[in-house]
Design an enzyme around this catalytic site. Structure first.
Site, mmCIF file in Angstrom:
data_model
loop_
_atom_site.group_PDB
_atom_site.id
_atom_site.type_symbol
_atom_site.label_atom_id
_atom_site.label_comp_id
_atom_site.label_asym_id
_atom_site.label_seq_id
_atom_site.Cartn_x
_atom_site.Cartn_y
_atom_site.Cartn_z
ATOM 1 N N ASP A 95 -19.570 -37.067 -5.471
ATOM 2 C CA ASP A 95 -20.701 -37.367 -6.888
ATOM 3 C C ASP A 95 -22.140 -36.998 -5.531
ATOM 4 O O ASP A 95 -22.358 -38.164 -5.386
ATOM 5 C CB ASP A 95 -20.600 -37.914 -7.797
ATOM 6 C CG ASP A 95 -21.408 -38.724 -9.168
ATOM 7 O OD1 ASP A 95 -22.314 -37.096 -8.553
ATOM 8 O OD2 ASP A 95 -21.618 -38.693 -9.871
ATOM 9 N N SER A 115 -15.698 -45.224 -9.050
ATOM 10 C CA SER A 115 -17.011 -44.434 -8.107
ATOM 11 C C SER A 115 -16.959 -45.222 -7.272
ATOM 12 O O SER A 115 -17.787 -46.857 -7.491
ATOM 13 C CB SER A 115 -17.807 -44.501 -9.259
ATOM 14 O OG SER A 115 -18.965 -44.069 -8.551
HETATM 15 O O1 OSB Z 1 -23.326 -40.037 -11.660
HETATM 16 O O2 OSB Z 1 -21.304 -40.537 -12.543
HETATM 17 C C1 OSB Z 1 -22.376 -40.649 -12.609
HETATM 18 C C2 OSB Z 1 -23.560 -44.768 -12.729
HETATM 19 C C3 OSB Z 1 -24.466 -45.240 -13.044
HETATM 20 C C4 OSB Z 1 -25.219 -43.789 -13.344
HETATM 21 C C5 OSB Z 1 -24.903 -42.482 -12.667
HETATM 22 C C6 OSB Z 1 -22.790 -42.407 -12.293
HETATM 23 C C7 OSB Z 1 -22.542 -43.395 -12.354
HETATM 24 C C8 OSB Z 1 -21.053 -44.170 -11.865
HETATM 25 C C9 OSB Z 1 -20.510 -45.634 -12.060
HETATM 26 O O3 OSB Z 1 -20.649 -43.729 -10.971
HETATM 27 C C10 OSB Z 1 -19.368 -45.107 -12.870
HETATM 28 C C11 OSB Z 1 -18.423 -46.549 -13.284
HETATM 29 O O4 OSB Z 1 -19.320 -46.566 -13.947
HETATM 30 O O5 OSB Z 1 -18.352 -46.747 -12.370
HETATM 31 MG MG MG Z 2 -22.128 -38.503 -11.961
#
Ligand code: OSB
Ligand code: MG
Length: 370
Positions: free
Chosen positions: A188, A135
Site C-alpha cells: 500500500d 497492515s
Molecule cells: O491506507 O489502508 C490505509 C490506516 C490509516 C489510514 C490509512 C490506512 C491504514 C491502514 C491500517 O492500512 C489498516 C488497519 O486498520 O489495520
Molecule cells: Mg490504503
C-alpha cells in the site's frame, strides 16, 4: 427514530506500536465517538478522521465542526427512519464523508438494537467469521520488517500488507517474498508515487502480490488506468473511491481491478454496501479496509466484511494489534485460521466501557437533550 441527543467525544488512544505510512508516523490515534440517544436507546458510531490530514483532508477537527455545526442540527429532534433518510437530510453537506459515516454508523447501531438484529443480518452478510490480515507500517530496515512480519505470522495471520514509499518498496517486498514464499502479500503506497516514477514498481510484478494499493494521487483515476495497463499485478484503489459513482467510473476506466471498501471514506455503511453490490455484479473482488478503529468501528467492519463479495482478507486485525485497552468491553481475537468472528448481538454488538472512554477523552460536546 426520533433523535433526542447527540454526544461527540474526541478520543486519543495510544497504539501498541507506532504506525508509519508514506504520509507520516503516529503513536497515538484520534477519532470521534458518536453517541446518539433515541427513544430510550443509545447508538454508537466511530468517525475515523485522525488528527492530521495525511490520509484525507478530513481531521478530527473538521469532523467536529461539520458534525456539531451542520450534521447534528440537521437531524436533532427529527424522526430519522433509516440511514437512507439520514443521507437525504445531510445531502447539503458537501464531502466530509467520515463525519457523515460516523453518525450513520450510530443510526445503524440504533436500528439494530430496536429490531433486535445484528448489523450482519441487516446488511445481508453471510459469514460468521471473516478472513483477516495485518497492515504493517514502514520499519527501520527490510530486516526489521521481516522480523515484525514473522511475529504476526507466528500469531496466525495469513495475509500481510506492507506500507511502501519511494525508496522503501521493491527491496522490502522482495525480502518478504523470499522469507515467506507462499504468504498472501500486498503493498500500500498511500498515493506516494507519480506516473513518472511509478515504473520503479514494475519489479513487483515478479513477486506474486495480491495487489498494489493506491500507488498514485487520490484524485487521479486516469493515471491509475494508464499505470494499470503497464502492470500485471492488480491495482486496488483506496483513497480514490469516495462513492459508488467513483467505483463505477474507476472500473469503466480500468483504473483498478480490486477495491478496498472503507465505510468512513465513502460516507457510510450504506454506500459501502452499495459499492460491494456494484463490484459483485461485475465480478470485481473487494475487501474491507481499516482505519485503526476502536472496537466500535471494528465491529462495523466485521459486519460489512461478512457480505459475500468480500472475497479478499480485510485489514481487520485483532484488538491487541492496536490497543492494550479499548473502549469496548468486547475484544476481538484472531482464530487459528486467520479469521475473526463477526459480532451477532443486536446492532454493532459491542458495549462501551465508560472508564476506558473517560481515560482517552480529550473533548466532549453534548447536543440536545436535557
Ligand atoms: O491506507 O489502508 C490505509 C490506516 C490509516 C489510514 C490509512 C490506512 C491504514 C491502514 C491500517 O492500512 C489498516 C488497519 O486498520 O489495520
Ligand atoms: Mg490504503
Amino acid at each position: 427514530m426520533k433523535i433526542d441527543r447527540i454526544t461527540l467525544t474526541h478520543l486519543r488512544m495510544p497504539l501498541v506500536n507506532p504506525f508509519e505510512t508514506s504520509f507520516g508516523r503516529i503513536e497515538r490515534r484520534d477519532c470521534i465517538l458518536l453517541e446518539v440517544a433515541s427513544e430510550g436507546l443509545l447508538g454508537y458510531g466511530e468517525c475515523v478522521a485522525d488528527r492530521d490530514p495525511g490520509y484525507s483532508y478530513e481531521t478530527a477537527g473538521t469532523a467536529w465542526h461539520i458534525l456539531g455545526d451542520f450534521i447534528a442540527p440537521a437531524i436533532l429532534g427529527k424522526d430519522v427512519r433509516s440511514p437512507g433518510e439520514f443521507q437525504e437530510r445531510v445531502s447539503g453537506v458537501r464531502g466530509h464523508q467520515m463525519a457523515k459515516a460516523g453518525l450513520e454508523m450510530a443510526l445503524w447501531d440504533l436500528m439494530g438494537k430496536r429490531e433486535g438484529r445484528c448489523l450482519r443480518d441487516l446488511f445481508g452478510g453471510v459469514r460468521e467469521r471473516v478472513e483477516v490480515g495485518v497492515s504493517v507500517g514502514i520499519q527501520a530496515s527490510p530486516e526489521a520488517l521481516v522480523e515484525v512480519v514473522a511475529g504476526y505470522v507466528s500469531q496466525g495471520y495469513r495475509r500481510i500488507k506492507i506500507k511502501i514509499k519511494p525508496g522503501r518498496d521493491v527491496a522490502e517486498a522482495k525480502v518478504l517474498r523470499i522469507a515467506f514464499p507462499d504468504m498472501r502479500l500486498q503493498v500500500d503506497a498511500n498515493s506516494a508515487y507519480t506516473l513518472e516514477n511509478a515504473d520503479r514498481l514494475k519489479p513487483l510484478d515478479d513477486l506474486d502480490l495480491l495487489l498494489i494499493e493506491q500507488p498514485l494521487a487520490e484524485d487521479d483515476l486516469w493515471d491509475h488506468s494508464r499505470l494499470q495497463a503497464r502492470l500485471s499485478t492488480p491495482i486496488c484503489l483506496d483513497e480514490s473511491i469516495l462513492s459508488v459513482r467513483h467505483a463505477r467510473q474507476a472500473l469503466e476506466m480500468r483504473a483498478c481491478r480490486v477495491i478496498n471498501i472503507k465505510a468512513g471514506r465513502v460516507g457510510g455503511l450504506s454506500e459501502a454496501v452499495a459499492i460491494h453490490d456494484l463490484c459483485s455484479s461485475q465480478g470485481v473482488p473487494v475487501w474491507c479496509g481499516g482505519m485503526l478503529e476502536t472496537g466500535v468501528g471494528r465491529a462495523a467492519n466485521l459486519a460489512l466484511a461478512s457480505l459475500p463479495g468480500f472475497t479478499l482478507p480485510g485489514d481487520i486485525s485483532a484488538s491487541d494489534r492496536y490497543y492494550t485497552q479499548d473502549i469496548t468491553h468486547e475484544r476481538f481475537n484472531l482464530n487459528p485460521d486467520s479469521t475473526i468472528d463477526v459480532p451477532d448481538a443486536p446492532g454493532l454488538g459491542v458495549t462501551i466501557d465508560p472508564q476506558a472512554l473517560e481515560r482517552f477523552t480529550i473533548d466532549r460536546l453534548v447536543i440536545g437533550g436535557i
